[in-house]
Design a protein around this motif. Sequence first.
Motif, PDB file in Angstrom:
ATOM      1  N   HIS A 156      37.386  -4.459  82.252  1.00  0.00           N
ATOM      2  CA  HIS A 156      37.291  -3.105  83.743  1.00  0.00           C
ATOM      3  C   HIS A 156      37.451  -2.191  82.976  1.00  0.00           C
ATOM      4  CE1 HIS A 156      39.686  -4.741  87.268  1.00  0.00           C
ATOM      5  NE2 HIS A 156      39.814  -6.109  86.483  1.00  0.00           N
ATOM      6  N   ALA A 157      36.964  -2.747  82.173  1.00  0.00           N
ATOM      7  CA  ALA A 157      35.561  -1.888  80.459  1.00  0.00           C
ATOM      8  C   ALA A 157      34.671  -0.869  80.638  1.00  0.00           C
ATOM      9  CB  ALA A 157      36.098  -1.733  79.770  1.00  0.00           C
ATOM     10  N   ASN A 158      34.839   0.801  80.778  1.00  0.00           N
ATOM     11  CA  ASN A 158      33.926   0.797  80.751  1.00  0.00           C
ATOM     12  C   ASN A 158      33.191   0.750  79.077  1.00  0.00           C
ATOM     13  OD1 ASN A 158      32.148   3.545  79.611  1.00  0.00           O
ATOM     14  ND2 ASN A 158      32.934   3.993  81.554  1.00  0.00           N
ATOM     15  N   GLY A 159      31.692   0.334  79.030  1.00  0.00           N
ATOM     16  CA  GLY A 159      32.182  -0.082  77.497  1.00  0.00           C
ATOM     17  C   GLY A 159      31.599   0.984  77.185  1.00  0.00           C
ATOM     18  N   HIS A 160      30.310   2.050  77.193  1.00  0.00           N
ATOM     19  CA  HIS A 160      30.296   3.071  76.417  1.00  0.00           C
ATOM     20  C   HIS A 160      32.201   3.874  76.339  1.00  0.00           C
ATOM     21  CE1 HIS A 160      26.761   3.179  77.182  1.00  0.00           C
ATOM     22  NE2 HIS A 160      26.770   3.325  78.204  1.00  0.00           N
ATOM     23  N   THR A 161      32.924   3.939  77.235  1.00  0.00           N
ATOM     24  CA  THR A 161      34.100   4.615  76.547  1.00  0.00           C
ATOM     25  C   THR A 161      35.484   4.356  76.262  1.00  0.00           C
ATOM     26  OG1 THR A 161      35.582   4.245  78.567  1.00  0.00           O
ATOM     27  CG2 THR A 161      33.620   6.390  78.107  1.00  0.00           C
ATOM     28  N   GLY A 162      35.356   2.801  76.793  1.00  0.00           N
ATOM     29  CA  GLY A 162      36.126   1.478  76.641  1.00  0.00           C
ATOM     30  C   GLY A 162      37.325   2.010  77.506  1.00  0.00           C
ATOM     31  N   ARG A 163      37.396   2.746  78.631  1.00  0.00           N
ATOM     32  CA  ARG A 163      38.619   3.370  78.840  1.00  0.00           C
ATOM     33  C   ARG A 163      38.329   1.740  80.796  1.00  0.00           C
ATOM     34  NH1 ARG A 163      41.614   8.816  79.489  1.00  0.00           N
ATOM     35  NH2 ARG A 163      42.492   8.087  77.489  1.00  0.00           N
ATOM     36  N   CYS A 164      39.815   1.715  81.066  1.00  0.00           N
ATOM     37  CA  CYS A 164      40.240   0.838  82.536  1.00  0.00           C
ATOM     38  C   CYS A 164      41.047   1.695  82.758  1.00  0.00           C
ATOM     39  CB  CYS A 164      39.910  -0.373  81.725  1.00  0.00           C
ATOM     40  SG  CYS A 164      40.516  -1.039  80.772  1.00  0.00           S
ATOM     41  N   ASN A 165      41.284   1.456  83.908  1.00  0.00           N
ATOM     42  CA  ASN A 165      43.045   1.518  84.903  1.00  0.00           C
ATOM     43  C   ASN A 165      43.255   0.692  85.990  1.00  0.00           C
ATOM     44  OD1 ASN A 165      40.841   2.621  86.148  1.00  0.00           O
ATOM     45  ND2 ASN A 165      42.303   4.461  87.198  1.00  0.00           N
TER      46      ASN A 165
END
Length: 100
Positions: free
Chosen positions: A29-38
């Motif tokens: 689920h992570a954004n590959g640039h920021t490493g953030r997911c929810n």
Amino acid sequence: MSHAAMTWAVKQECGSPAAKLVLMMLADHANGHTGRCNPSHRLLADEAEMSISALKVHLKKLADKGLIVVVPVFVNGVQLPNKYDMNFTHRGGQNLTGGG
């Protein structure tokens, strides 16, 4: 899905197969640039085929190991799904955010 985040997750030592699975679900689920997911606890638990209580145990283990940072989200006193920041630089791994 971020292929780089998934590759990073596979290389991490998580302490158990279930914790590794949770990390891989987060990476999916992570954004590959920021490493953030929810993703919600319900979604992660369903994907990992475990109870929400078991999922929370593994999320805590991952946070304690420094692999993720759990960011609680509240709006008007109501808790929304947490945000999860994946620590792509953990254990000297490749920095996927471009910082080196």
